[in-house]
Design an enzyme around this catalytic site. Sequence first.
Site, PDB file in Angstrom:
ATOM      1  N   LYS A   1       0.844  -1.189   0.000  1.00 50.47           N
ATOM      2  CA  LYS A   1       0.000   0.000   0.000  1.00 50.47           C
ATOM      3  C   LYS A   1       0.885   1.246   0.000  1.00 50.47           C
ATOM      4  CE  LYS A   1      -3.839  -2.026   2.600  1.00 50.47           C
ATOM      5  NZ  LYS A   1      -3.456  -3.429   2.505  1.00 50.47           N
TER       6      LYS A   1
ATOM      7  N   HIS B   1      -3.864   1.843   4.802  1.00 46.50           N
ATOM      8  CA  HIS B   1      -3.228   3.062   4.293  1.00 46.50           C
ATOM      9  C   HIS B   1      -3.032   4.071   5.418  1.00 46.50           C
ATOM     10  CE1 HIS B   1      -4.779   1.316   0.513  1.00 46.50           C
ATOM     11  NE2 HIS B   1      -3.723   1.926  -0.038  1.00 46.50           N
TER      12      HIS B   1
ATOM     13  N   SER C   1      -7.376   3.615  -1.969  1.00 44.09           N
ATOM     14  CA  SER C   1      -7.502   3.420  -0.526  1.00 44.09           C
ATOM     15  C   SER C   1      -8.976   3.499  -0.161  1.00 44.09           C
ATOM     16  CB  SER C   1      -6.722   4.517   0.208  1.00 44.09           C
ATOM     17  OG  SER C   1      -7.128   4.620   1.547  1.00 44.09           O
ATOM     18  N   MET C   2      -9.428   2.543   0.632  1.00 46.04           N
ATOM     19  CA  MET C   2     -10.826   2.582   1.098  1.00 46.04           C
ATOM     20  C   MET C   2     -11.062   3.813   1.975  1.00 46.04           C
ATOM     21  SD  MET C   2     -12.486  -0.125  -0.046  1.00 46.04           S
ATOM     22  CE  MET C   2     -13.724  -0.733   1.076  1.00 46.04           C
ATOM     23  N   GLY C   3     -10.095   4.181   2.773  1.00 48.44           N
ATOM     24  CA  GLY C   3     -10.268   5.296   3.701  1.00 48.44           C
ATOM     25  C   GLY C   3      -9.978   6.669   3.119  1.00 48.44           C
TER      26      GLY C   3
END
Length: 155
Positions: free
Chosen positions: A54, A83, A124-126
């Site tokens: 990542k 992340h 990144s999911m966040g």
Amino acid sequence: MKIKLWKSAKSLLTDQGFASLRNFTSKLVYGMEALMARLSAVEDVDIDDDGVFKYVLIKVSASNPVEEFSKVIVRGYSWAEYHADIYDAASQRIEPLGLDCECLGGGRIQHAPNNKRLKVYGYSMGFGKADHQITCDLLKTKYLNYNITWTDGGY
């Protein structure tokens, strides 16, 4: 009113007025140089030497009351589960220098040093997807003889 304004302007033209202005300007210029030096001390690219991992793209900035200076950096490590782990580690090292950090997004990097290849992809999911073109441009400054590509596909 014109007389008061003239007297104020005239007082600035005295030696003391010039000295104050010169002192203020000197502090401002020195302050800007110090900000630029702190910003320059932060490495543009720091990623793992091999593997898939990542990464995050981070805006690092320094400011004074007059101006803001900033640059974008890349951080990528295989030890990170999320992340946010990478961003937290980077900001904890950078913010004590008096600099601000903002995560611009993330993704993944596939680093194959034997083939001199870097592939940037995913998101990144966040933090959302980083601008992979900016990431590649930064990577090219450190990995001069590499084939560096990016795609919006994959996770």
